[in-house]
Structures are given as C-alpha cells and as structure tokens.
Design a protein around this motif. Structure first.
Motif, PDB file in Angstrom:
ATOM      1  N   LEU A 419       0.801  -1.215   0.000  1.00  0.00           N
ATOM      2  CA  LEU A 419       0.000   0.000   0.000  1.00  0.00           C
ATOM      3  C   LEU A 419       0.839   1.272   0.000  1.00  0.00           C
ATOM      4  O   LEU A 419       0.468   2.258  -0.615  1.00  0.00           O
ATOM      5  CB  LEU A 419      -0.945   0.022   1.213  1.00  0.00           C
ATOM      6  CG  LEU A 419      -2.115  -0.941   1.163  1.00  0.00           C
ATOM      7  CD1 LEU A 419      -2.987  -0.758   2.402  1.00  0.00           C
ATOM      8  CD2 LEU A 419      -2.965  -0.711  -0.095  1.00  0.00           C
ATOM      9  N   ILE A 479       8.463   8.150   2.213  1.00  0.00           N
ATOM     10  CA  ILE A 479       7.839   7.387   1.116  1.00  0.00           C
ATOM     11  C   ILE A 479       8.571   7.730  -0.175  1.00  0.00           C
ATOM     12  O   ILE A 479       8.793   8.902  -0.479  1.00  0.00           O
ATOM     13  CB  ILE A 479       6.346   7.753   0.975  1.00  0.00           C
ATOM     14  CG1 ILE A 479       5.607   7.383   2.263  1.00  0.00           C
ATOM     15  CG2 ILE A 479       5.713   7.069  -0.238  1.00  0.00           C
ATOM     16  CD1 ILE A 479       4.232   7.974   2.347  1.00  0.00           C
ATOM     17  N   PRO A 480       8.978   6.708  -0.933  1.00  0.00           N
ATOM     18  CA  PRO A 480       9.685   7.027  -2.187  1.00  0.00           C
ATOM     19  C   PRO A 480       8.749   7.728  -3.181  1.00  0.00           C
ATOM     20  O   PRO A 480       7.526   7.746  -3.006  1.00  0.00           O
ATOM     21  CB  PRO A 480      10.100   5.657  -2.723  1.00  0.00           C
ATOM     22  CG  PRO A 480       9.368   4.641  -1.926  1.00  0.00           C
ATOM     23  CD  PRO A 480       8.847   5.275  -0.700  1.00  0.00           C
ATOM     24  N   ILE A 481       9.342   8.317  -4.186  1.00  0.00           N
ATOM     25  CA  ILE A 481       8.580   8.978  -5.238  1.00  0.00           C
ATOM     26  C   ILE A 481       8.692   8.128  -6.487  1.00  0.00           C
ATOM     27  O   ILE A 481       9.778   7.978  -7.047  1.00  0.00           O
ATOM     28  CB  ILE A 481       9.135  10.397  -5.496  1.00  0.00           C
ATOM     29  CG1 ILE A 481       8.902  11.263  -4.261  1.00  0.00           C
ATOM     30  CG2 ILE A 481       8.487  11.028  -6.731  1.00  0.00           C
ATOM     31  CD1 ILE A 481       9.562  12.614  -4.306  1.00  0.00           C
ATOM     32  N   THR A 482       7.576   7.515  -6.893  1.00  0.00           N
ATOM     33  CA  THR A 482       7.636   6.658  -8.080  1.00  0.00           C
ATOM     34  C   THR A 482       6.572   7.094  -9.082  1.00  0.00           C
ATOM     35  O   THR A 482       5.610   7.768  -8.733  1.00  0.00           O
ATOM     36  CB  THR A 482       7.388   5.181  -7.716  1.00  0.00           C
ATOM     37  OG1 THR A 482       6.121   5.091  -7.056  1.00  0.00           O
ATOM     38  CG2 THR A 482       8.462   4.638  -6.807  1.00  0.00           C
TER      39      THR A 482
ATOM     40  N   ILE B 245      -0.568  -0.560  -7.111  1.00  0.00           N
ATOM     41  CA  ILE B 245      -0.454   0.909  -7.018  1.00  0.00           C
ATOM     42  C   ILE B 245      -0.228   1.277  -5.558  1.00  0.00           C
ATOM     43  O   ILE B 245      -0.888   0.762  -4.659  1.00  0.00           O
ATOM     44  CB  ILE B 245      -1.715   1.581  -7.592  1.00  0.00           C
ATOM     45  CG1 ILE B 245      -1.739   1.396  -9.109  1.00  0.00           C
ATOM     46  CG2 ILE B 245      -1.757   3.067  -7.228  1.00  0.00           C
ATOM     47  CD1 ILE B 245      -2.895   2.046  -9.806  1.00  0.00           C
ATOM     48  N   THR B 246       0.728   2.164  -5.310  1.00  0.00           N
ATOM     49  CA  THR B 246       1.117   2.481  -3.933  1.00  0.00           C
ATOM     50  C   THR B 246       1.052   3.978  -3.648  1.00  0.00           C
ATOM     51  O   THR B 246       0.904   4.801  -4.552  1.00  0.00           O
ATOM     52  CB  THR B 246       2.573   2.046  -3.653  1.00  0.00           C
ATOM     53  OG1 THR B 246       3.434   2.913  -4.418  1.00  0.00           O
ATOM     54  CG2 THR B 246       2.829   0.602  -4.045  1.00  0.00           C
ATOM     55  N   LEU B 247       1.193   4.264  -2.376  1.00  0.00           N
ATOM     56  CA  LEU B 247       1.286   5.643  -1.910  1.00  0.00           C
ATOM     57  C   LEU B 247       2.467   6.359  -2.584  1.00  0.00           C
ATOM     58  O   LEU B 247       2.431   7.558  -2.818  1.00  0.00           O
ATOM     59  CB  LEU B 247       1.475   5.624  -0.391  1.00  0.00           C
ATOM     60  CG  LEU B 247       1.084   6.824   0.447  1.00  0.00           C
ATOM     61  CD1 LEU B 247      -0.358   7.222   0.203  1.00  0.00           C
ATOM     62  CD2 LEU B 247       1.273   6.511   1.933  1.00  0.00           C
ATOM     63  N   ALA B 248       3.501   5.597  -2.888  1.00  0.00           N
ATOM     64  CA  ALA B 248       4.667   6.179  -3.558  1.00  0.00           C
ATOM     65  C   ALA B 248       4.297   6.634  -4.971  1.00  0.00           C
ATOM     66  O   ALA B 248       4.770   7.673  -5.448  1.00  0.00           O
ATOM     67  CB  ALA B 248       5.807   5.165  -3.607  1.00  0.00           C
ATOM     68  N   ASP B 249       3.409   5.861  -5.636  1.00  0.00           N
ATOM     69  CA  ASP B 249       2.934   6.273  -6.958  1.00  0.00           C
ATOM     70  C   ASP B 249       2.110   7.554  -6.855  1.00  0.00           C
ATOM     71  O   ASP B 249       2.189   8.438  -7.707  1.00  0.00           O
ATOM     72  CB  ASP B 249       2.060   5.179  -7.585  1.00  0.00           C
ATOM     73  CG  ASP B 249       2.850   3.911  -7.888  1.00  0.00           C
ATOM     74  OD1 ASP B 249       4.062   4.033  -8.146  1.00  0.00           O
ATOM     75  OD2 ASP B 249       2.266   2.820  -7.862  1.00  0.00           O
ATOM     76  N   LYS B 251       2.439   9.795  -4.562  1.00  0.00           N
ATOM     77  CA  LYS B 251       3.384  10.875  -4.286  1.00  0.00           C
ATOM     78  C   LYS B 251       4.049  11.315  -5.590  1.00  0.00           C
ATOM     79  O   LYS B 251       4.131  12.518  -5.884  1.00  0.00           O
ATOM     80  CB  LYS B 251       4.430  10.390  -3.280  1.00  0.00           C
ATOM     81  CG  LYS B 251       5.236  11.491  -2.628  1.00  0.00           C
ATOM     82  CD  LYS B 251       6.165  10.875  -1.559  1.00  0.00           C
ATOM     83  CE  LYS B 251       6.918  11.929  -0.789  1.00  0.00           C
ATOM     84  NZ  LYS B 251       7.797  11.342   0.221  1.00  0.00           N
ATOM     85  N   GLY B 252       4.481  10.356  -6.377  1.00  0.00           N
ATOM     86  CA  GLY B 252       5.135  10.680  -7.642  1.00  0.00           C
ATOM     87  C   GLY B 252       4.211  11.436  -8.578  1.00  0.00           C
ATOM     88  O   GLY B 252       4.603  12.419  -9.208  1.00  0.00           O
ATOM     89  N   THR B 253       2.964  10.977  -8.660  1.00  0.00           N
ATOM     90  CA  THR B 253       1.991  11.611  -9.559  1.00  0.00           C
ATOM     91  C   THR B 253       1.716  13.052  -9.127  1.00  0.00           C
ATOM     92  O   THR B 253       1.710  13.971  -9.953  1.00  0.00           O
ATOM     93  CB  THR B 253       0.676  10.799  -9.554  1.00  0.00           C
ATOM     94  OG1 THR B 253       0.972   9.449  -9.926  1.00  0.00           O
ATOM     95  CG2 THR B 253      -0.325  11.380 -10.526  1.00  0.00           C
ATOM     96  N   PHE B 331      -5.189   4.829  -5.816  1.00  0.00           N
ATOM     97  CA  PHE B 331      -5.157   6.113  -5.116  1.00  0.00           C
ATOM     98  C   PHE B 331      -6.197   7.039  -5.705  1.00  0.00           C
ATOM     99  O   PHE B 331      -6.678   6.848  -6.820  1.00  0.00           O
ATOM    100  CB  PHE B 331      -3.762   6.751  -5.123  1.00  0.00           C
ATOM    101  CG  PHE B 331      -3.214   7.160  -6.475  1.00  0.00           C
ATOM    102  CD1 PHE B 331      -3.811   8.177  -7.217  1.00  0.00           C
ATOM    103  CD2 PHE B 331      -2.056   6.567  -6.979  1.00  0.00           C
ATOM    104  CE1 PHE B 331      -3.278   8.582  -8.438  1.00  0.00           C
ATOM    105  CE2 PHE B 331      -1.516   6.954  -8.200  1.00  0.00           C
ATOM    106  CZ  PHE B 331      -2.140   7.964  -8.938  1.00  0.00           C
TER     107      PHE B 331
END
Lengths: 819, 364
Positions: A419, A479-482, B245-249, B251-253, B331
């Motif tokens: 998640l 949290i990484p940025i992907t 799909i993750t929180l990191a995605d 964040k990136g978006t 997300f």
C-alpha cells in the motif's frame, strides 16, 4: 484542541522546540494551526514577595511597596487596590517588555519618578503581562510561587492549537497528543498513577444504573463521593483549564473538565441528593418532555434524544449537557460521577435537534471507544478526593452491555509495502505500533504480526489503518517517489464519447474565442424569477428542480437554461462597456425527468431516471457595435446575420450541414429567429431576443442569441471524415440576377440551384430592392460555380444546366432573370 | 537652283533616302534613349513604349516602309532598324526592372503610412480563467495517461456519502455542508455533489482495473460566501486503480503535477491527513507563493498552502464496488481548481470568478 506544552510535559519529555514539535505533529496528521507563546516577552519579570507597604508621601491613593526578589529588595510605587503584605507578585524591572494597559500596545518599561518618588520597576497586572484583559488589580500569584524565579519559568507556556481530524477523538486530549509525541520522538510516555482510598460502603447501596437503550449507551460507569467540599480549584488547575480555553467554575466541575481534557473522556457530576429514587436511568426522551439545561434554557426533547433520568424526570441530556436541577452547587456534599459511552449517531442527532454542541458532545459525536470510560473515572475520583475532600464509596458502577472482545488485525511487512511503497522490517513496525499503545503478537513467519487495538482508539478497523499508523509515524517524507507503472486503461478505437464531448467543447471554445467571444461561467443555481423572465409571458414551461435549503433566493433553482445567466451577465456588463459585447457559456442545464420533452430521449437505467437529465448546452449572446469605436471601424450594430454567420461557421467546422427555418421559440422575437436543423433534427436556435425579455433583464440594444444542444450535436458527429479528391478539371463561374416575389425566401432558391449535381458552390452576393425592380419584388444576385469531377465542362453543358435551373426557379418560385 | 540642287538627290534618290533614313534611325534612337532616361514611373514607361515601339511609332513606320527599298538598302536599313528596335526593347526591359526595383525599395511619399495610427480593431475573445486552468490541469494528467471523464452534479446521497464511507451521522459529514434537492416524501435523498469524489464510485462500478482517470467538474456547498468561500466551485478528482499501485505512486503523480503547475523550485509537502474514503490519507501543500515559506497572512503564518487531499482508496470502498482490496489497490485525489489561479495571480476574492465582470475576466 488547544494544548499546553507544560501540561504535555507532565507525561512526556519534549526535547523538540515548539516549532519542531508542531512540524512533526502536522506531518503525522495532527495539524498544528498556530503556536502561541505565553510569556515569551517576560525577560525582566520575576516573582517577588511584598514585604513592606508604606503610604506614598505625596499621594493618598498610591503606596510604596517593597518587594523581596530573593537577591535584592526593591521599592516601587503601586496604585493597585488589591496589593497587600505577604503577597507573591510579579515584578517588572526597568527594560521589561510589557503591554500598555490603556493603548494595548507593547512598551518597554522606563525609569520613572511618580509624584516625586523614584520607582525601580513595577508590580504588574494580568493585562500588562499580556495574560488577560484584567487590569483591576495586580496579578497575585499563589503562595508557593518561588521568589526570585523569572516569571517565564513559572507561568510561561506554549499553547499549540491543533486541528484534530474527526477520526481521532483520542487526540482531543492531552494524553492522546502526548502519546503521538512519544511515538514520533521515541520518548517514553508516563501516565498518572491512579490510586485512592475507598470507604467500606459499597456504591451499590447508594445508586443503581439501568440502561433502557443498551444500543445507544453501550457503557455507563459511575463513582460516588460523599462529604465533598465545593470550593474554587487551585490555581494550577485553573491555569490549565484557561490555557485550553475553558473557564474554571468550581473544583468538582473543573476536575471533570480537566480529566476530559486529559483523557478525552467527557464526565459529568450530579448532585447525588437531587437524584430522585437513587437511580440513574438511561432512556430515550418522551414526546413533549422538556429539560432545563445548565445554561438555563428550557429545551424540548423527543424520542431521538437520549437522556439520563432519575426515577421521575430527565436530569441530563446524555453526552451533550447536564440539567440545571441536578447541577453541582456550593452546598452539594455528595456527587455521583458519570463516565459513560454513548452512540455517536444519537449524540449527533441530539445536537442537531437542540442546535447545540458542547465540549462533551464534540467528543462523543466522533465515536469514542467504549473501553475508555473506566480509567478517566478513577482519575477524576482520585483528583476530587485530593482537591475537594470527601470519601469515595467502595467500587464503581460499570454497566457494560456493549462489551466486545478486542479486535485483532493481522499486518505483514508485505502489506505495508503493497500500500505504501515503503519497505520496512517487522521491528520498525513493532516499534511504532507499540509506542502508539498497540499490543502486538509476532506471527510465525517473522514478517507478520497480530495487532490488538488499544481501548482509546476507535478509528483502527483494518490493516490499511495500521499501514497508515506505521507510515505516518515513520514519516510520509520517507515514502519514495515513483511513477505509475501499471498498464494504461483500455482505450476505445477512435474517440470515446467523453473524449468526443470534450473535443467538441474545446473546438467551440476555440472558434468562439477566435471570433472575439468572452467565455463566462455562471452559477448552476438561479432564482425562479430569472427563469420566468426568459418567457415574454413569464411562464415556466420546464418546472426547475428546487434546492431544499438554498443559501439565498438568488440561488434556489437549478437552471433549465443558460440564457438567464448570460443575459444577467450581459446586463451587468453593459453598464461598463461601450463597445459590443459577445459572451458565451458551455454548461449543464438540469431537466427534471418527468418532463415530456425528455421522456422519449436516451434510455437510462431505472436509477438514473430519477436524477435530472444533465444536458450540456452551448449558448451565446451578442449585442452592441460590431467593432469598437475606431477611425476605421465598422460602426454598424451586431445583428442576426452576425449570429447566423457564427452558427454557420461552427457547423461548417464540425462538418455538419444545416438548414434554417423560422423558429417559434418564445424567447425570440417572432419573425426574427430561426431553428437550426441538422438531419431533420432541431439542434438549436439563433435569433433576436424577444424585446419583452430584453426589457425584463434591463438590457439595451438588440440582443442576438445562439443556443445549441450539444447532446444532439454529439449524435450527429460521425467522428470520422472521408477525404475528397481535389477537383482536377476547371470550374465555370456564372452570375445570375433573379427577380422574385418578396415573400419567397432565399433558402428555396438556393435549394433548387444546389440540387443540380454540376453546381459546386452558390454565393448570394447581392440583395436588391428599389428602382428598376417592381414593387413587392426583390432581386438576388447569385454566383454559381459549376464543376465536374470527370471532365472539363463545355459552355453548352453549363448553358443547358442553367436553362433547366431557371425553368425550375420560374416554375416553382416564380423567379425571372433580371433583364 | 533649288531644283538643281534637288536633282542630284532625286537622281540619286535611293542613295539619299537610305542615307537620311539611317540618320533618322540614329536620331530616333538617341531621342528615345534621352526620353527614357527621364521616365521615372511605370505609367510613363508604358507611354514611352507606345511612342517609340508602338504600332504608330516612327520606328515601326520605318520598318514597314522597308519593303519599298531596293534589296541592298533594304538589307542595310532593315538591319539597322531592327538593331535599334532590339536595343530599345532591351532598354525598356532594363528600365522596367529598374523602376520596379525602385518602387519596391523606396516607396514614394504618397505611399507612406502613419504607422502610429491604430490598427483596425478586432474583438478579443478569452476563456474563463477557470477553463484555462482546468485545461492546464487536465493536460498534465493526460500526459500521465489519465482519461478525462465527467459526471452528474446532482447526486444520490449514496454516491456522495454512503459509498465513500460517510454514512448518515458520520462525523465527517461536518466537513461537507450540503445543498439538498427538494424531494417529495418517501423519495430518495438527492443533493448537489459536495465534491467530485462520487465519480470514483460511478467509475469503479462501470470499469474494471486498470483505471486511470480524472474528473473535472463543479461541486457545491451550503456555505455563506465570502472572499475565500463560494457555494459553487470546481474540483478535479483523480483515480487510479490496479494491482500494485502504492502511496509512492500517488506521491510521484502529485509531485509531478505540482512541478508542472507550480514550477520546479516550488517546495511540496506530502503529509498525513484524514478523509473517510481513503486510507492512508494525504494532504498536499506547496510552499506559500506570497512569502516563500516565511509565514504570512495568506498561508496563516504556516508557510504552506494546502492544495489538495488524497490517499489510497479505502479497502471498504473497493469492496463496495466489487474490486478485491486484497488484490487491487488504488489512489484518489481531489483538488480545488480556483485556488490555483488565485494563488498564481494574487486574486483575493473567489467571488470574482462567477460574477463574470468583464473587467475581471479580460485580465486572463
């Protein structure tokens, strides 16, 4: 929720600065709205004792006070009526930053001679220190205030104002926030130790509790204290309540409030002797039942509202406010202390019926955990015994029909990663959750744990909730940025309907702005009056949907037409604008479903049918001079043919062939409006606004209106275009002048001419009436372009076609060639 | 005497005639050239051409009369005349070119314009600032593969609240002051959507993952209007659902979105926040445009301006639309549209947007 940093320090060692703490809490979900420093300016203010008071030699109302500051003794002139020997007071040295009590502005204390006596500083009021507005006398500190200590160290504090989200009622408490800080900083949390003496007499012999609505009151706890003495609370307690924005009342009420602020559990104290029948009944209020609440107002109750009652009547509105009759008064000697759990929805309904909220209800209506009441009750009992004396009856009443097993939630490192995208190991997870008070059992695999939710949390229900706990405490910044790497959604071949729709709208925007139109966006909600004014007879053909609770009459109905908004905007802007105005809007109109106009349209699911049809419409108005005032400009006003030209251009760019016929749209001036027809279907109108409508909207000039139904246009767009080869053979151009009856419209003429396959273009280049033309006739000058896709036309071919054409024009329309 | 004098000439008539003809040709040539030198515009040049090379010109006359001459003289005079004709023609051409050149390079006084006179006015059309920013926002997300869809403004309570984990009497209802539609007794409650989030549900009911879409649209609140509150405003909802799909995605978006809209240098904050239909929840703020983080009135002295709420779609929400939350994740975000131009242009009153005063709209 306002929380004092000093109070927080009772439970946790805060090493961060207030700013760092605020930042850390905010990032973790507890937004700190503001930080207020109390005493930040008290650099030169210390605590002292008044050791001598002498009359001022030159003034009756002033005194000379000698204040012992520990290391020195100073003498100052003081006019405060409440100064007396032995008091602990605040003394400001020369150079101290204070508030001028008269102007409210910050000042720096300067040396002064008052009536001939030099003052070495001053004894301050609360207002001068910026603590409150009080300036009737000096601030008198409690006797234990340490002499010689800077006031900032003793009274100074930092107040954090937190915006607690509705899922975290546990953070509407000092301990709740301290626990967050503990988890964020790794410092241990030290909770108060609770222990008190009880008498031999069991509480059960004093009172019974009966829950008539166990669903609405899952738990009710009570303790009882006899021989209590009502008095003002000690100053530390008063100070703490003040710092959190609550007003001190007396020791009993203050303790209930203090413990509510401390634990987040609202408590209520009843005067035991005023409870008839020695019993507490938690029940729904009866129809017509009333109660006079603590604020003195009589409130009508109903069965939606839960009350605490004695044998006879309601003594409190459960979870919202106490009743006046059972209030703790100065003479109260026995109290029954309530700490209960109430159904969150019931409290909300109660508050909305009563139009009232309290510190208690804002906690209950977030849904508190039923595990919470016991500990705060014991804490309050303990504090009351300390501060108000008395003896606690043995035991605690704890009626707990809503008791359930603590919930166990499984969490894996994989789930946290799935998640959050954050890779964490099980130890990090355990550390965070334990610091937040979760009990964790490690599973067999080493990557899984079973978590039990602590009794103060009501917001943790599934593993996603635990993931958030872990990630927010570790820090969202980790949290990484992907980039999204999942496959793209399915794409229809060509353009999907939504894409076609947005394409159409964008195209219209481009065309219209290109022609000098300003786009506007008007409210979806309009007044009934404005919709009525669109009809010269003030009739509403489409009954619009009404808002049940409109903010204003101006925004009471959902628009059934864009015209009202455009015309009102035009009227507003005509006041400021000399030149012509061109406006357009693309937006939704809302058509109630029972209306016959739309009943036949697109099939919709049962459920959708009950929602209004939301149809997108394009509407434009144009009025005033065609061009701005200029040395070169066209000074003619905009008219019907400007509007029609726009329509033709739009349709042309959309690749649609349209015809026009007289319109009976009642908003248009009869005889000066046209329906726009595409494939035998009316897609819109263009014309001059009806003068009565113009008048109703207080507009000047002729107003031209265009309205196009985008839903209909969308059905006409095929989406695909087919390439036509560029003609290879030369064209032949012929001009003709036709004389024709005034009644015959041009459309019919062009239709006949166009019907000949060799004709590729028809242009009307002159319309003439007057000399040389008979009365009642007009002359059209028309240029016709002939062309064949297969060969070079000969004169004979063109002559022949034109002859046939003229014959038909004569036969069908009575047209003759002008000689 | 005169007669005698003429006799030899007469006797030697041909000789004399061609001699004089040659001379005449010479003179003609000289005169034509002299005249040509004085020509300074195309109209005169045309007249000159008619005079000297036209049908009635002396040169043409001479050429016509050649037939009467004996062969030898005819040859000589003819050659001469043709040579002069060619010379004149080439001079004409040259002159024509020169005049043309002169005309292109240095126009005459009468051709000069007062370039400071205003141009012929054309009306200027503009898009509403909200439409402009919506397009900008949609373009950013389109470039990241999001589809753009729209949904109804009038909604069921279920889509606006219930399906988003906000049942009746949920405390989060306080976050959404609602305008309700007047319905008859027993009818299901309808409302003006308080956010664009209902479209998350509608979209997931209709489509199966992978889903990646944004929903621009109007939202409404029961709210007294002031400089920062409007009863109607625009939002853009975003939703992406698929496996993995993750929180990191997210964040990136959203960081990419902020980079495109607010620029590379703008600081972005990604913090925990609460919305009932997401878990974990997120709030995104940018460094204050007015004070650059130092703290000012605009940002409430926090240095940050909140621009959107977001989070991972709550498992209960996924389950409600039959998407298995154990397999899929997603997300969602919702951002306020007017806020962006307000910050960007320093607009201090949101009510300006939909009161449509041209003096406001024309600034964008």
């Amino acid at each position: 929720m306002k929380v004092s940093l000093k109070w927080l320090r009772d439970y946790i060692d805060v090493k961060l600065t207030a700013g760092e703490l605020a930042e850390s809490l905010t990032m973790a979900g507890l937004e700190v709205k503001s930080i207020q420093a109390i005493g930040g300016t008290w650099d030169n203010v210390v605590i002292g004792e008044v050791i001598a008071l002498n009359p001022h030699p030159n003034a009756d109302r002033l005194k000379l006070a000698t204040v012992d500051l520990g290391t020195e003794q100073v003498t100052t002139v003081c006019g405060a009526p409440n100064i007396s020997l032995g008091q602990r007071v605040t003394f400001a040295h020369i150079g101290a930053r204070l508030i001028d009590p008269h102007t409210g502005e910050a000042i720096v204390l300067e040396p002064a001679k008052i009536r001939g006596v030099v003052s070495e500083g001053m004894v301050c009021s609360e207002k001068e220190l910026g603590i409150s507005e009080s300036h009737e006398g000096i601030l008198v500190l409690p006797p234990e205030a340490p002499i010689g200590v800077p006031l900032g160290a003793y009274l100074g504090d930092v107040i954090l104002d937190l915006d607690v989200t509705p899922n975290r009622p546990d953070c509407l408490s000092v301990i709740g926030i301290a626990r967050e800080i503990a988890a964020l900083t790794g410092e241990p949390l030290c909770l108060p130790e609770i222990h008190y003496e009880e008498t031999e007499e069991s509480i059960d012999s004093f009172a019974t509790v009966n829950l008539a609505e166990p669903d609405l009151c899952p738990r009710y706890c009570a303790s009882l204290i006899t021989g209590i003495k009502i008095a003002p609370s000690p100053s530390w307690l008063q100070q703490r309540l003040n710092s959190c924005g609550m007003r001190p009342i007396n020791n009993v009420v203050d303790v209930t409030n203090y413990v509510m602020l401390e634990y987040g559990q609202p408590l209520h104290a009843f005067d035991y002797h005023k409870l008839k029948g020695r019993q507490i009944i938690v029940r729904r209020a009866g129809n017509g039942e009333t109660i006079t609440t603590l604020d003195g107002s009589e409130r009508a109750l109903n069965p939606d509202i839960l009350v605490i009652a004695d044998k006879e009547e309601a003594v409190a509105v459960a979870g919202i406010m106490g009743g006046l009759d059972s209030e703790v008064m100065d003479k109260t000697d026995t109290i029954l202390l309530e700490s209960a759990n109430f159904n969150q929805a019931t409290i909300r309904r109660g508050c909305s019926h009563l139009q009232f909220q309290s510190e208690a209800s804002i906690r209950f209506d977030k849904g508190l955990n039923s595990g919470l009441p016991l500990l705060p009750l014991k804490r309050a009992t303990q504090l009351l015994l300390e501060l108000a004396g008395g003896r606690a009856a043995k035991g605690i009443i704890d009626v707990y029909p809503g008791k359930s097993e603590p919930k166990l939630i499984s969490l894996t490192t994989r789930e946290v990663k799935r998640l959050s995208g954050l890779k964490v190991n099980i130890d990090e997870i355990l550390k965070v959750l334990k610091a937040l008070g979760f009990e964790c059992q490690e599973g067999d695999s080493g990557s899984q744990i079973l978590v039990s939710v602590p009794y103060w949390r009501s917001d943790i229900k599934c593993s996603a909730d635990l993931v958030e706990e872990v990630v927010r405490i570790l820090g969202y910044e980790k949290i990484p940025i992907t980039r999204l790497s999942s496959p793209l959604p399915r794409q229809e071949s060509g353009l999907s309907l939504p894409a076609q729709r947005s394409n159409l709208k964008e195209k219209l925007c481009n065309i219209l702005t290109g022609f000098g139109f300003q786009e506007i966006l008007t409210y979806s909600l309009v007044s009934l009056e404005k919709l009525q004014k669109l009809s010269p007879k003030l009739e509403l053909k489409l009954p619009p949907l009404k808002v049940a609770n409109p903010m204003t009459r101006e925004q009471e109905y959902l628009r059934t037409s864009l015209r009202a908004g455009l015309l009102a905007t035009l009227a507003h802007n005509q006041k400021f604008e000399q030149a012509g105005i061109r406006l357009f809007e693309i937006g939704k109109v809302f058509l109630p479903q029972h209306h016959p106009v739309i009943a036949s349209e697109a099939k919709q699911s049962q459920e959708e049918r009950e929602l209004p049809q939301e149809k997108e419409v394009f509407c434009a108005v144009l009025s005033g001079a065609r061009a701005e005032l200029s040395w070169q400009a066209d000074k003619e006003p905009l008219d019907f043919f400007d509007a029609k030209g726009i329509v033709e251009n739009i349709l042309n760019q959309l690749g649609l062939k349209a015809s026009f016929e007289n319109s009976d749209d009642e908003g248009l001036f009869p005889g000066r409006g046209a329906n726009i027809i595409v494939e035998d279907d009316k897609v819109g109108i263009v014309g001059d606004l009806h003068p009565k409508v113009t008048q109703a909207f207080e507009l000047s000039n002729t107003i031209c209106l265009i309205e196009i139904d985008l839903e209909k246009v969308l059905t006409k767009l095929t989406g695909t275009k087919e390439y036509q080869p560029i003609p290879r053979f030369p064209s032949v151009t012929r001009d003709i002048a036709l004389v024709i009856d005034e009644q015959v419209s041009y459309g019919g003429v062009e239709e006949i001419i166009q019907s000949f396959p060799l004709v590729t273009k028809v242009t009307l280049f002159d319309l003439y009436r007057g000399e040389q033309i008979a009365e009642g006739k007009k002359s059209f000058a028309i240029r016709i372009v002939y062309q064949s896709p297969s060969h070079t036309l000969t004169d004979e071919e063109v002559d022949q076609t034109q002859e046939q054409m003229l014959a038909r024009l004569h036969q069908e329309l009575g047209a003759t060639l002008r000689s | 005497m005169t007669l005698c004098l003429e006799i030899p000439g007469f006797l030697n008539k041909d000789n004399i005639a061609w001699q004089s003809m040659l001379k005449q040709l010479k003179d003609l040539h000289a005169q034509a050239i002299e005249e040509l030198n004085k020509v300074d515009n195309p109209r005169e040049l045309e007249l000159w051409r008619i005079r000297h090379l036209g049908k009635k010109s002396s040169l043409t006359q001479i050429l016509r009369s050649l037939a009467a001459l004996p062969l030898e003289e005819r040859r000589e005079v003819g050659a001469q005349a043709n040579e002069i004709k060619r010379a004149l023609e080439s001079s004409l051409e040259e002159k024509g070119k020169l005049l043309q050149e002169a005309l292109l390079t240095s126009p005459r006084e009468s051709q000069r314009l007062d370039v400071t006179l205003p141009g012929r006015p054309l009306p200027t059309g503009r898009l509403h600032p909200t439409t402009q920013i919506l397009k900008e926002i949609c373009d950013v997300f389109k470039s990241m593969g999001f589809q753009v869809i729209e949904g109804p403004d009038v909604e069921w309570d279920y889509y606006n609240f219930g399906a988003l984990n906000i049942p009746q009497h949920h405390p989060a209802r306080d976050m959404f002051a609602t305008l309700w539609i007047d319905v008859g007794m027993g009818e299901k409650a309808r409302l003006l959507r308080t956010h664009t989030s209902p479209m998350q549900i509608r979209l997931m009911e209709k489509e199966r993952p992978p889903i990646r879409a944004i929903v621009p649209g109007r939202a409404y609140r029961y709210e007294a209007t002031d400089a920062t509150h409007e009863s109607m405003f625009y939002q853009v909802e975003g939703l992406a659902v698929d496996k993995g799909i993750t929180l990191a995605d997210l964040k990136g978006t959203l960081f990419e979105f902020c980079r495109c809209i607010f620029g590379e240098e703008r600081k972005v904050r990604f913090r925990c926040d609460y919305f009932p239909f997401v878990e974990p929840g997120v709030e995104v703020a940018i460094g204050c445009l007015a004070c650059n983080g130092a703290g000012c009135r605009l940002c409430g002295y926090s240095g940050w301006l909140e621009i959107l709420g977001a989070g991972m779609v709550h498992p209960d929400v996924l389950a409600r639309v039959d998407i298995n939350p154990k397999l899929y994740s997603g997300f969602a975000f919702g951002l306020g549209v007017e806020r962006i131009p307000m910050l960007r242009y320093g607009i201090d009153d949101i009510r300006l947007f939909y009161s449509n005063d041209l003096r406001f709209l024309r600034q964008f």
